[in-house]
Scaffold this active site. Sequence first.
Site, PDB file in Angstrom:
ATOM      1  N   GLY A  33       0.855  -1.199  -0.145  1.00 21.31           N
ATOM      2  CA  GLY A  33       0.024  -0.043  -0.154  1.00 21.31           C
ATOM      3  C   GLY A  33       0.968   1.216  -0.002  1.00 21.31           C
ATOM      4  O   GLY A  33       1.953   1.190  -0.333  1.00 21.31           O
ATOM      5  N   HIS A  36       2.316   4.410  -4.969  1.00 18.65           N
ATOM      6  CA  HIS A  36       2.938   5.579  -5.688  1.00 18.65           C
ATOM      7  C   HIS A  36       3.033   5.219  -6.978  1.00 18.65           C
ATOM      8  O   HIS A  36       2.692   4.128  -7.489  1.00 18.65           O
ATOM      9  CB  HIS A  36       4.228   5.979  -5.102  1.00 18.65           C
ATOM     10  CG  HIS A  36       5.229   4.853  -4.811  1.00 18.65           C
ATOM     11  ND1 HIS A  36       5.634   4.004  -5.759  1.00 18.65           N
ATOM     12  CD2 HIS A  36       5.708   4.352  -3.630  1.00 18.65           C
ATOM     13  CE1 HIS A  36       6.179   2.869  -5.462  1.00 18.65           C
ATOM     14  NE2 HIS A  36       6.142   3.050  -4.087  1.00 18.65           N
ATOM     15  N   HIS A  39       4.426   1.493  -8.029  1.00 21.67           N
ATOM     16  CA  HIS A  39       3.392   0.652  -7.867  1.00 21.67           C
ATOM     17  C   HIS A  39       2.376   0.883  -9.169  1.00 21.67           C
ATOM     18  O   HIS A  39       2.120  -0.193  -9.893  1.00 21.67           O
ATOM     19  CB  HIS A  39       2.431   0.740  -6.606  1.00 21.67           C
ATOM     20  CG  HIS A  39       3.151   0.493  -5.426  1.00 21.67           C
ATOM     21  ND1 HIS A  39       3.240   1.848  -4.543  1.00 21.67           N
ATOM     22  CD2 HIS A  39       4.000  -0.378  -4.892  1.00 21.67           C
ATOM     23  CE1 HIS A  39       3.976   1.315  -3.476  1.00 21.67           C
ATOM     24  NE2 HIS A  39       4.329  -0.088  -3.769  1.00 21.67           N
ATOM     25  N   GLN A  63       7.866  -9.533   7.593  1.00 21.50           N
ATOM     26  CA  GLN A  63       9.112  -8.857   7.298  1.00 21.50           C
ATOM     27  C   GLN A  63       9.620  -7.920   7.753  1.00 21.50           C
ATOM     28  O   GLN A  63      10.718  -7.386   7.077  1.00 21.50           O
ATOM     29  CB  GLN A  63       8.735  -8.815   5.509  1.00 21.50           C
ATOM     30  CG  GLN A  63       7.996  -7.569   5.225  1.00 21.50           C
ATOM     31  CD  GLN A  63       7.513  -7.608   3.695  1.00 21.50           C
ATOM     32  OE1 GLN A  63       6.485  -8.416   3.377  1.00 21.50           O
ATOM     33  NE2 GLN A  63       8.043  -6.928   3.214  1.00 21.50           N
ATOM     34  N   GLU A 150      11.718  -4.178  -9.971  1.00 21.80           N
ATOM     35  CA  GLU A 150      13.374  -4.369  -9.960  1.00 21.80           C
ATOM     36  C   GLU A 150      13.760  -3.353  -8.949  1.00 21.80           C
ATOM     37  O   GLU A 150      14.849  -3.366  -8.744  1.00 21.80           O
ATOM     38  CB  GLU A 150      13.956  -4.083 -11.489  1.00 21.80           C
ATOM     39  CG  GLU A 150      13.882  -2.998 -11.957  1.00 21.80           C
ATOM     40  CD  GLU A 150      14.465  -2.806 -13.262  1.00 21.80           C
ATOM     41  OE1 GLU A 150      15.190  -3.665 -13.574  1.00 21.80           O
ATOM     42  OE2 GLU A 150      14.340  -1.671 -13.843  1.00 21.80           O
ATOM     43  N   LYS A 151      12.955  -2.266  -8.398  1.00 29.23           N
ATOM     44  CA  LYS A 151      13.437  -1.455  -7.189  1.00 29.23           C
ATOM     45  C   LYS A 151      14.113  -2.219  -6.159  1.00 29.23           C
ATOM     46  O   LYS A 151      15.214  -1.861  -5.686  1.00 29.23           O
ATOM     47  CB  LYS A 151      12.333  -0.614  -6.930  1.00 29.23           C
ATOM     48  CG  LYS A 151      12.395  -0.225  -5.261  1.00 29.23           C
ATOM     49  CD  LYS A 151      13.236   1.353  -5.305  1.00 29.23           C
ATOM     50  CE  LYS A 151      13.309   1.787  -3.944  1.00 29.23           C
ATOM     51  NZ  LYS A 151      12.537   0.917  -2.889  1.00 29.23           N
ATOM     52  N   ASP A 152      13.290  -3.508  -5.889  1.00 33.34           N
ATOM     53  CA  ASP A 152      13.644  -4.373  -4.809  1.00 33.34           C
ATOM     54  C   ASP A 152      14.235  -5.637  -5.555  1.00 33.34           C
ATOM     55  O   ASP A 152      13.744  -6.655  -5.671  1.00 33.34           O
ATOM     56  CB  ASP A 152      12.355  -4.968  -4.101  1.00 33.34           C
ATOM     57  CG  ASP A 152      11.699  -3.644  -3.562  1.00 33.34           C
ATOM     58  OD1 ASP A 152      12.178  -3.315  -2.197  1.00 33.34           O
ATOM     59  OD2 ASP A 152      10.837  -3.038  -3.847  1.00 33.34           O
ATOM     60  N   GLN A 155      15.000  -8.836  -3.875  1.00 34.34           N
ATOM     61  CA  GLN A 155      13.494  -9.744  -3.596  1.00 34.34           C
ATOM     62  C   GLN A 155      13.099 -10.219  -4.880  1.00 34.34           C
ATOM     63  O   GLN A 155      12.546 -11.353  -4.753  1.00 34.34           O
ATOM     64  CB  GLN A 155      12.533  -8.326  -2.877  1.00 34.34           C
ATOM     65  CG  GLN A 155      11.025  -8.678  -2.706  1.00 34.34           C
ATOM     66  CD  GLN A 155      10.183  -7.675  -2.265  1.00 34.34           C
ATOM     67  OE1 GLN A 155      10.203  -7.654  -1.030  1.00 34.34           O
ATOM     68  NE2 GLN A 155       9.802  -7.087  -2.863  1.00 34.34           N
ATOM     69  N   ARG A 189       8.601   4.755   1.487  1.00 36.27           N
ATOM     70  CA  ARG A 189       9.486   5.352   2.748  1.00 36.27           C
ATOM     71  C   ARG A 189      10.050   6.793   2.446  1.00 36.27           C
ATOM     72  O   ARG A 189      10.557   7.198   3.199  1.00 36.27           O
ATOM     73  CB  ARG A 189      10.577   4.268   3.156  1.00 36.27           C
ATOM     74  CG  ARG A 189      10.110   3.108   3.736  1.00 36.27           C
ATOM     75  CD  ARG A 189      11.102   2.362   4.133  1.00 36.27           C
ATOM     76  NE  ARG A 189      10.614   1.024   5.241  1.00 36.27           N
ATOM     77  CZ  ARG A 189      10.678   0.021   4.708  1.00 36.27           C
ATOM     78  NH1 ARG A 189      10.770  -0.483   3.599  1.00 36.27           N
ATOM     79  NH2 ARG A 189       9.937  -1.081   5.435  1.00 36.27           N
TER      80      ARG A 189
HETATM   81  P1  AMP Z   1       6.012  -2.467  -1.451  1.00 37.16           P
HETATM   82  O1  AMP Z   1       4.868  -1.886  -1.519  1.00 37.16           O
HETATM   83  O2  AMP Z   1       7.333  -1.477  -1.228  1.00 37.16           O
HETATM   84  O3  AMP Z   1       6.242  -3.652  -0.882  1.00 37.16           O
HETATM   85  O4  AMP Z   1       6.478  -2.675  -3.177  1.00 37.16           O
HETATM   86  C1  AMP Z   1       5.404  -3.453  -3.797  1.00 37.16           C
HETATM   87  C2  AMP Z   1       5.933  -3.898  -5.032  1.00 37.16           C
HETATM   88  O5  AMP Z   1       6.143  -2.534  -5.762  1.00 37.16           O
HETATM   89  C3  AMP Z   1       7.330  -4.706  -5.128  1.00 37.16           C
HETATM   90  O6  AMP Z   1       7.238  -5.673  -6.296  1.00 37.16           O
HETATM   91  C4  AMP Z   1       8.359  -3.542  -5.325  1.00 37.16           C
HETATM   92  O7  AMP Z   1       9.482  -4.041  -5.953  1.00 37.16           O
HETATM   93  C5  AMP Z   1       7.599  -2.595  -6.153  1.00 37.16           C
HETATM   94  N1  AMP Z   1       8.021  -1.357  -6.264  1.00 37.16           N
HETATM   95  C6  AMP Z   1       8.143  -0.303  -5.262  1.00 37.16           C
HETATM   96  N2  AMP Z   1       8.896   0.972  -5.390  1.00 37.16           N
HETATM   97  C7  AMP Z   1       9.023   0.676  -6.928  1.00 37.16           C
HETATM   98  C8  AMP Z   1       9.445   1.542  -7.837  1.00 37.16           C
HETATM   99  N3  AMP Z   1      10.378   2.517  -7.471  1.00 37.16           N
HETATM  100  N4  AMP Z   1       9.817   1.138  -9.074  1.00 37.16           N
HETATM  101  C9  AMP Z   1       8.880  -0.168  -9.484  1.00 37.16           C
HETATM  102  N5  AMP Z   1       8.718  -1.086  -8.603  1.00 37.16           N
HETATM  103  C10 AMP Z   1       8.375  -0.560  -7.285  1.00 37.16           C
END
Ligand code: AMP
Length: 285
Positions: A33, A36, A39, A63, A150-152, A155, A189
Amino acid sequence: MTVQIIRSKKELRAKIKQWHMQSLVVGMIPTMGALHHGHMSLVKETQTLVDKTVVSIFVNPKQFGPNEDFSKYPRQESLDIEKLNAANVDLLYAPNVEEMYPDGFLTNVSVTKITEELCAKSRPGHFDGVTTVVTKLLLQCLPDIVIFGEKDFQQYTVLKKMVKDLDIPTKVLKGKLIRDEDGLATSSRNIYLSPEERQIALEIPKTLKKLTEDIKNNILPLQQLLNNATQYLLNCGFKEVQYLEVRESESLNSVTEKITVPSRILIAAVVGKTRLIDNMPINSQ
Ligand code: AMP
């Protein structure tokens, strides 16, 4: 379009079964959630390939470490729903903690080796939390396609391996890394950063960009370039550079000298109280 909201795995299963019986292709975007444009870019990439899009929002307690930001992690469901409506997402799956981990829950899904380095060093147990919840999300939804950003990068690699090793019948896609206009990798964050901290944080993408050039041009031995960059970031005001490394993109094996296969620079660094991660390919994906 108004997104349908489902909070129980039973209802989710019934809905997906109905879609599959109509031969519709289902894509899932798991998130925590505070949505941005990173996502939403995953949503767009998925929508080009599927008939129905499911976004999940679950802030997964497993996590987060004991001293991490689970309780203050941004939660803004109504804003998120507006974004999902605007993007024509079909279904929001937003279970609560009891639905995901009922009393007496005992199971842990764990990938070895590639979860023992990089982020794992400063976040013990983090990847087990991620692999356990994503296994559950995939088994609850059984999507045809799932996308991870691919940001993570670590992961993504871990989850791709997990899906393959466990024969989960879902195709894994890698979503493009999205950056804010100033170059900082978009993250839920980033709201923790003061304006001064954000200026410091911007040194991450700038340093990664310069490093990719310097590595390609072979101006110094690789390790020396990484050491110099780490020192530079500390001088800029980072409290800690947890890692700054070159890894092979496919295997995540360490690269210490010559780059012979597609590789990436990966970084985790702390500014103020905020831990940031980023990565950049050196020679293609
Ligand atoms: P999170 O909500 O941070 O757990 O992220 C959910 C999904 O969105 C994960 O697959 C992240 O890698 C992806 N994500 C988060 N930030 C970005 C970003 N800046 N660019 C691409 N994917 C992202």
